[in-house]
Write an enzyme that holds these catalytic residues in place. Structure first.
Site, PDB file in Angstrom:
ATOM      1  N   PRO A 114       6.674  16.797 -19.747  1.00 61.35           N
ATOM      2  CA  PRO A 114       7.837  17.625 -20.080  1.00 61.35           C
ATOM      3  C   PRO A 114       8.742  16.918 -21.078  1.00 61.35           C
ATOM      4  CG  PRO A 114       8.097  16.635 -17.916  1.00 61.35           C
ATOM      5  CD  PRO A 114       6.712  16.302 -18.374  1.00 61.35           C
ATOM      6  N   SER A 169      10.116  12.781 -21.330  1.00 61.75           N
ATOM      7  CA  SER A 169       9.209  11.956 -20.516  1.00 61.75           C
ATOM      8  C   SER A 169       8.718  10.725 -21.293  1.00 61.75           C
ATOM      9  CB  SER A 169       8.029  12.798 -20.005  1.00 61.75           C
ATOM     10  OG  SER A 169       7.329  13.368 -21.077  1.00 61.75           O
ATOM     11  N   GLY A 170       9.279  10.501 -22.476  1.00 58.29           N
ATOM     12  CA  GLY A 170       8.952   9.277 -23.215  1.00 58.29           C
ATOM     13  C   GLY A 170       7.789   9.422 -24.176  1.00 58.29           C
ATOM     14  N   LYS A 171       7.445  10.658 -24.572  1.00 61.68           N
ATOM     15  CA  LYS A 171       6.276  10.858 -25.453  1.00 61.68           C
ATOM     16  C   LYS A 171       6.508  10.262 -26.845  1.00 61.68           C
ATOM     17  CE  LYS A 171       6.495  15.317 -25.019  1.00 61.68           C
ATOM     18  NZ  LYS A 171       7.735  15.356 -24.192  1.00 61.68           N
ATOM     19  N   GLU A 190       5.120  16.074 -31.546  1.00 66.14           N
ATOM     20  CA  GLU A 190       5.509  17.491 -31.382  1.00 66.14           C
ATOM     21  C   GLU A 190       4.293  18.388 -31.660  1.00 66.14           C
ATOM     22  OE1 GLU A 190       8.270  17.931 -29.985  1.00 66.14           O
ATOM     23  OE2 GLU A 190       9.629  16.344 -30.621  1.00 66.14           O
ATOM     24  N   ALA A 191       3.145  17.970 -31.147  1.00 61.41           N
ATOM     25  CA  ALA A 191       1.878  18.651 -31.464  1.00 61.41           C
ATOM     26  C   ALA A 191       1.811  20.061 -30.875  1.00 61.41           C
ATOM     27  CB  ALA A 191       0.701  17.817 -30.961  1.00 61.41           C
ATOM     28  N   GLN A 192       2.725  20.369 -29.920  1.00 58.97           N
ATOM     29  CA  GLN A 192       2.742  21.746 -29.390  1.00 58.97           C
ATOM     30  C   GLN A 192       3.003  22.764 -30.505  1.00 58.97           C
ATOM     31  OE1 GLN A 192       5.118  19.497 -28.585  1.00 58.97           O
ATOM     32  NE2 GLN A 192       7.151  20.340 -28.898  1.00 58.97           N
TER      33      GLN A 192
END
Ligand SMILES: Nc1ncnc2c1ncn2[C@@H]1O[C@H](COP(=O)(O)OP(=O)(O)O)[C@@H](O)[C@H]1O
Ligand SMILES: Cc1cn([C@H]2C[C@H](O)[C@@H](COP(=O)(O)O)O2)c(=O)[nH]c1=O
Length: 218
Positions: A12, A15-17, A89-91
């Protein structure tokens, strides 16, 4: 010999991505491995990868029309070396662009590390994330989960507009967690996302319960 892979790091918001994306870029480049960073709709408003922990680096902006496979091939044909791609931000990438990334892995032997959220504020998968789950060699969750206000792991993203949690609207709405702006996000556990109980509502309910029963001060 190790095969190149397509890895999807997903969790989510908060979450540190992006932090992990920057750490992976740093770790890889330390050993003379050459990488290319891609990003789209970063919160900073620029072509960057930005972590809430304070780090930020430049990236190539992923326009909707960009063919990622051709972009990598053209960089290689100009004499560049590429060992890995970092895609934040691959979404927001189009499903075709995820297919192009899989081809980069399979045909060019380049590692591709993608980072992004799985589902939107309505709990529906982003098309780019859906394609990543379908194609990735590995789907990985970040080690530190953010928490819902109740203390459970936060798994769902809520969109807050003018103080109200909403369930309808455009899928894409760039923004940050925490109050302050007209549109922002809050991460919740599934139960509280389903019930629509945000941290603000829980605090208001709690303070009502602690008032004297007739609501007057003694
Ligand atoms: N001041 C801080 N000190 C330590 N960790 C922080 C601080 N601010 C944010 N973080 C951590 O940074 C992480 C969010 O990082 P970020 O990479 O921006 O997340 P994502 O890309 O998943 O939205 C969270 O794990 C959060 O706890
Ligand atoms: C849930 C949700 C999020 N977004 C946007 C909001 C942020 O700009 C990014 C997520 O960034 P993060 O690094 O993971 O915090 O996505 C959106 O456009 N639509 C949504 O439903």
């Amino acid at each position: 010999m190790r095969m190149a892979e397509l890895v999807f790091h997903t969790g989510p918001m908060d979450s540190g991505k992006s932090t992990l994306a920057l750490q992976m870029d740093h770790a890889q480049s330390a050993h003379d491995r050459q990488g290319v960073r891609y990003a789209i709709h970063d919160r900073s408003g620029g072509a960057r990868i930005t972590s809430r922990i304070g780090l930020s680096v430049e990236a190539v902006e992923v326009a909707g029309s960009l063919d990622l496979y051709q972009d990598v091939v053209s960089q290689l044909s100009r004499g560049g070396r590429i060992d890995y791609l970092i895609c934040d931000e691959a979404q927001f990438y189009r499903p075709e662009q995820i297919d192009q990334l899989a081809r980069v892995v399979d045909d060019l032997g380049i590692d591709v590390y993608c980072f992004g959220i799985l589902a939107d504020f309505r709990t529906e998968l982003f098309p780019g994330s859906k394609r990543l789950v379908e194609l990735a060699d590995r789907v990985v969750e970040p080690p530190v989960s953010p928490l819902c206000w109740c203390g459970r792991p936060a798994t769902h993203n809520a969109r807050i507009v003018d103080g109200q949690m909403v369930r309808e609207g455009d899928q894409v709405g760039v923004g940050d967690i925490g109050g302050g702006s007209e549109i922002h996000y809050e991460v919740l556990c599934r139960r509280h996302h389903r019930q629509g109980i945000t941290g603000e509502i829980s605090r208001a309910t709690l303070s009502e319960q602690t008032l004297p029963f007739d609501g007057t001060k003694s």
